[in-house]
Design an enzyme around this catalytic site. Structure first.
Site, PDB file in Angstrom:
ATOM      1  CG  ASP A 203    -142.738  29.120   8.563  1.00 31.25           C
ATOM      2  OD1 ASP A 203    -142.353  28.684   9.664  1.00 31.25           O
ATOM      3  OD2 ASP A 203    -143.244  30.245   8.426  1.00 31.25           O
ATOM      4  CG  HIS A 277    -140.968  31.489  11.206  1.00 30.65           C
ATOM      5  ND1 HIS A 277    -142.077  30.734  11.545  1.00 30.65           N
ATOM      6  CD2 HIS A 277    -141.091  32.671  11.872  1.00 30.65           C
ATOM      7  CE1 HIS A 277    -142.843  31.429  12.386  1.00 30.65           C
ATOM      8  NE2 HIS A 277    -142.269  32.604  12.602  1.00 30.65           N
ATOM      9  CD  GLU A 354    -144.419  34.564  15.206  1.00 29.47           C
ATOM     10  OE1 GLU A 354    -145.512  34.839  15.722  1.00 29.47           O
ATOM     11  OE2 GLU A 354    -144.263  33.602  14.423  1.00 29.47           O
TER      12      GLU A 354
END
Length: 634
Positions: A203, A277, A354
């Site tokens: 991440d 990410h 995301e």
């Protein structure tokens, strides 16, 4: 009629009502498919002989059983291939019992003998887990315990899982958890027959798995600046602050974890989160970015770098890989090649969630790609990326999986979808004929607060135990065969250590375990919570942390005409009493008892409450500033 009466007297069938749980004394989580209790008990002898064949696949089962029975009870445990006098027998069926399948078992406990039968070693292991829950609480001790009668009630149990995929996702990227801590997490989950550990390995805050062909991923990407406080609000680190917080798993570490999990019949699903990410990867290899200046980026330490305020998240710092850059696909091929060799599980999870696209919108390379590939919007740009990535994963002999955002812009032909933004993504994917894992925020996000925010580490949502227990992985109107199962997800932005990870996971992980193992029709909240409370005692003995949040009341308030507050308290659990004070003192059961909505005195500043069961305090002392309640009223 005599025989029938005798049978009714001797046998207490384990039904669903809360009262009968207390009556029968069986408190097994997850609830077995079928369980009956009979008069009598099996007492564990000081010298325990276990009969089990010498097949290598049974070695982890017998090793686990031997360790448990020799630790707290202090029994001398001997494993024999043939032992007519054995007190415990583990039997693999010669003829397959189609009812119980690969992971099911039949457990028979009689006064002189315990017999567990299964088709495969996994079933025997789960039968052993049930046997452990039938033994006294002290079986969970890691030290010898004296003056305990090691007795098991006589039972007949037939049990098998509803779903093959029963998982927990552990985010080891936001904060690094050691190899020993991951093992500790596995040890806790297998007690409840969970069989899939999803490791979120990469991440923006760290890359946690060694890729030998790309060493900077861990020499640079695994470290950031240690910060303590509210993650996501930290001040940007100064240039001279040491970047020495974090860590990674070597490939030997991963092999060790995979074997450790396998010995407990757990598969490990690796996740490499791309194209969003991906800041840790971009910091290690800035040429993977679309954005000039990426060579000045640093691994995030918890300072703000995303704008979540609008309908679509926007990146302040570009944390994405560039779909228009051929070097990205070469990079991903190297990563996936090594990941595929490390993890034998058939699936690799490649993230997809995301992904902020505002930097892509500014990129000339992305604009050229859109023209070349006839892509009409940024969702289709991501879809282009995901489909190419799917081919890379499949070229290594693995199946491709991603979060439900991979549906946007068009889903690859064989992609499996993990539905997290509710269940709609899962429904859509299943209707398209794709495999689905359900892990919706609505029921399965273990990073969410467990009671009122005044008691919990702050995050943007709350998920109570009773809501988690409502989790149903199969929606109406979809082919149930495409729903492989479900899992809970523990994101660790606000989880700094393994004790807090345990606190966030249990008891909600038990609710997920029962939702993915037990028959749907056997679920009952009051009955389940009676079992949970007995598990709390086991956690105390095992020194595993858990959340008592279920005993905390919920607070609601409205404003009276005179501007004072009228406050409503509600409990998750039946049969509890709440006592309160407004005078800044600490209430006990001699204070006013809450029976109906209460009016806060005009000049009061604080409401304190505590929950009792009878004469004993069972909940935490909760301090609620009235300014907090005032601020919640719209």
């Amino acid at each position: 009629m005599k025989k029938l009466s005798l049978l009714l007297c001797c046998c207490l069938v384990h039904f669903l009502s809360f009262g009968q749980v207390a009556q029968s004394g069986l408190s097994i989580i997850p609830e077995p498919v079928k369980a009956a209790r009979f008069a009598g008990q099996f007492v564990l002898p000081k010298n325990v002989i276990v009969e089990a064949s010498a097949l290598p696949e049974l070695t982890p089962v017998t090793a686990y059983l031997k360790k448990k029975l020799s630790t707290a009870p202090g029994s001398l445990v001997t494993i024999k291939n043939v032992a007519p006098t054995a007190s415990i027998r583990l039997i693999l069926n010669k003829t397959v019992d189609t009812l119980i399948g690969k992971e099911g078992y039949k457990l028979s406990v009689k006064a002189k003998k315990v017999v567990i039968r299964a088709n495969e070693a996994a079933g025997l292991f789960y039968g052993v887990q049930t046997l452990m829950q039938l033994l006294p609480t002290e079986i969970e001790s890691i030290e010898p315990v004296k003056n305990v009668k090691w007795a098991v009630p006589c039972v007949e149990i037939t049990d098998y899982p509803r779903f093959a995929w029963r998982g927990l996702m552990f985010d080891v990227a936001r904060h690094f958890f050691t190899k020993a801590e991951v093992k500790q997490y596995i040890d806790a989950m297998v007690k409840y027959k969970l069989n899939l550990l999803h490791m979120h390995l990469t991440d923006d805050e760290g890359w946690r798995v060694e890729i030998k062909s790309l060493p900077r991923l861990t020499t640079v990407g695994a470290l950031n600046v240690k910060k303590v406080g509210q993650f996501g609000t930290f001040t940007p680190p100064a240039a001279d602050e040491p970047r020495n917080y974090g860590g990674f798993y070597t490939q030997d570490d991963i092999k060790e974890l995979v074997q450790y999990a396998k010995d407990r019949f757990v598969d490990i699903l690796p996740e490499i989160d791309v194209p969003g990410h991906s800041l840790a990867a971009v910091v290690a290899y800035p040429e993977l970015s679309c954005t000039p200046g990426a060579d000045k980026y640093v691994v995030n330490s918890g300072e703000p770098f995303m704008d979540w305020s609008g309908p679509h998240n926007k990146a302040i710092v570009d944390n994405t890989l560039c779909p228009a850059n051929e070097n990205v696909y070469t990079f991903l091929d190297k990563v996936v090649t090594e990941i595929a060799q490390l993890f034998p599980f058939p699936y690799i999870h490649m993230g997809g969630d995301e992904c902020a696209k505002n930097f892509w919108e500014q990129s000339d390379a992305i604009k050229a790609l859109m023209i070349k590939e006839n892509l009409k919007d940024q969702q289709e740009v991501q879809s282009y990326f995901e489909k190419r990535l799917e081919k890379i994963v499949e070229s290594k002999g693995k199946k491709f999986m991603g979060w439900d955002e991979i549906l946007e812009g068009g889903l690859g032909p064989n992609a499996a979808v993990m539905s997290w933004r509710g269940i709609q993504g899962g429904i859509q994917a299943a209707k398209m004929g794709h495999e689905v894992i359900m892990s919706p925020t609505t029921f399965a996000y273990l990073d969410y607060m467990q009671s009122d925010r005044v008691n919990e580490t702050h995050i943007y949502a709350t998920l109570r135990l009773n809501k988690t227990y409502e989790f149903e992985p199969v929606p109406d109107s979809v082919d149930a065969k495409l729903i492989k199962g479900g899992q809970a997800n523990l994101w660790t932005e606000q989880v700094y250590n393994i004790r807090q990870a345990e606190y966030m996971t249990w008891p909600r992980g038990m609710a997920i375990a029962e939702s993915v193992w037990s028959p749907k029709e056997k679920k009952n909240w009051n009955y389940f919570f009676g079992k949970v409370e007995k598990q709390f005692n086991r956690f105390d003995v095992a020194e595993t942390k858990y959340a008592p949040s279920v005993y905390d009341p919920s607070f609601d308030a409205i404003r009276n005409a005179d501007k004072t507050l009228k406050i409503t308290l509600t409990n998750e659990v039946e049969g509890l009493d709440v006592y309160y004070s407004f005078d800044n003192s600490f209430p006990d059961r001699f204070y006013p008892k809450y029976t109906e909505p209460i009016d806060a005195p005009k000049d009061a500043t604080t409401l304190r409450v505590i929950t009792y069961r009878g004469k004993k305090p069972i909940g935490r002392m909760v301090t609620m500033p009235l300014s907090e309640l005032n601020g919640r009223i719209k």
